[in-house]
Motif scaffolding. Sequence first.
Motif, PDB file in Angstrom:
ATOM      1  N   PRO A 151      43.654  41.575  39.570  1.00  0.00           N
ATOM      2  CA  PRO A 151      44.152  41.424  38.195  1.00  0.00           C
ATOM      3  C   PRO A 151      44.985  40.156  38.029  1.00  0.00           C
ATOM      4  O   PRO A 151      45.704  39.757  38.937  1.00  0.00           O
ATOM      5  N   SER A 152      44.849  39.543  36.879  1.00  0.00           N
ATOM      6  CA  SER A 152      45.612  38.352  36.467  1.00  0.00           C
ATOM      7  C   SER A 152      45.264  37.089  37.254  1.00  0.00           C
ATOM      8  O   SER A 152      45.903  36.057  37.081  1.00  0.00           O
ATOM      9  N   GLN A 153      44.226  37.156  38.100  1.00  0.00           N
ATOM     10  CA  GLN A 153      43.845  35.968  38.866  1.00  0.00           C
ATOM     11  C   GLN A 153      42.654  35.227  38.257  1.00  0.00           C
ATOM     12  O   GLN A 153      42.212  34.221  38.791  1.00  0.00           O
ATOM     13  N   SER A 154      42.127  35.743  37.144  1.00  0.00           N
ATOM     14  CA  SER A 154      41.044  35.070  36.432  1.00  0.00           C
ATOM     15  C   SER A 154      41.057  35.554  34.986  1.00  0.00           C
ATOM     16  O   SER A 154      41.762  36.506  34.643  1.00  0.00           O
ATOM     17  N   THR A 155      40.262  34.913  34.150  1.00  0.00           N
ATOM     18  CA  THR A 155      40.220  35.325  32.743  1.00  0.00           C
ATOM     19  C   THR A 155      39.395  36.593  32.550  1.00  0.00           C
ATOM     20  O   THR A 155      39.559  37.286  31.545  1.00  0.00           O
TER      21      THR A 155
END
Length: 255
Positions: A151-155
């Motif tokens: 989570p939160s490491q890519s769109t």
Amino acid sequence: GKHMLEQGGGRRHMWEQGGAGGINIREQGGGRGRHKGAGPLFTVEAPITQFGRGGCSTQPRVFRFTGTGAGANRREEGNVVSMGPTMYVGKQRNNEKKGLRPIVIDGSNVAMSHGMHTVFSSRGIELVVKYFSARGHQKIVAFVPQYRSKPSQSTDRELLERLHKAGHLVFTPSREVGSVRITSYDDTFILDYAAMHGGVVITRDNYRDLVNEKETWREVVEKRILMPTFVGDDIMFPHDPLGRNGPSLDKFLTF
């Protein structure tokens, strides 16, 4: 000859004419804990006093720093590159390579390029996959570090997972031990795969840090890099990937 220049605070600078016409400058005294001759040495070419018609010198002046501190001996560490094999091709292949080349996507580079270098845009990878699928390429694979699936490491982590399940994306090793992330260098996977299968690498990277590590990698970097250009969600590729004297894009993408 030697000359001494006095400055405020008890600080003195000594300069002497070098044997080759240069000037050596040393700082003496004044500095706390500084001993005579212990400071770093700056070597400057002799000043130019004869000027041309333009009224100023065009001769370059070269400054060299030969410091005595620990930083003077500091060297840049190289990449960790195994001399033994790091890849085994499980499926027997016909040695005769023909048709369209495999497409190897530098996932991190492409995603950041599409994300305007501010976010890891999963959509950028998908656009590349769709483009080459439409051109008829059978093998299209992107390499992305494993931590990008979190989570939160890519769109769009769900899109990454869909690409992964479709066989268009693989995750390179990345794990966490406590608060420390251990990530293998994904660029080496990209170059190894492209070298083994004759693939074309889609990236805006020049791989300057790896080009001289292996001869097979050098061939990929010099001859089989294709750079995308994103205009929003439009993707464009050059007609002449290797310049005006090179092949057309159609020929570049075939064996």
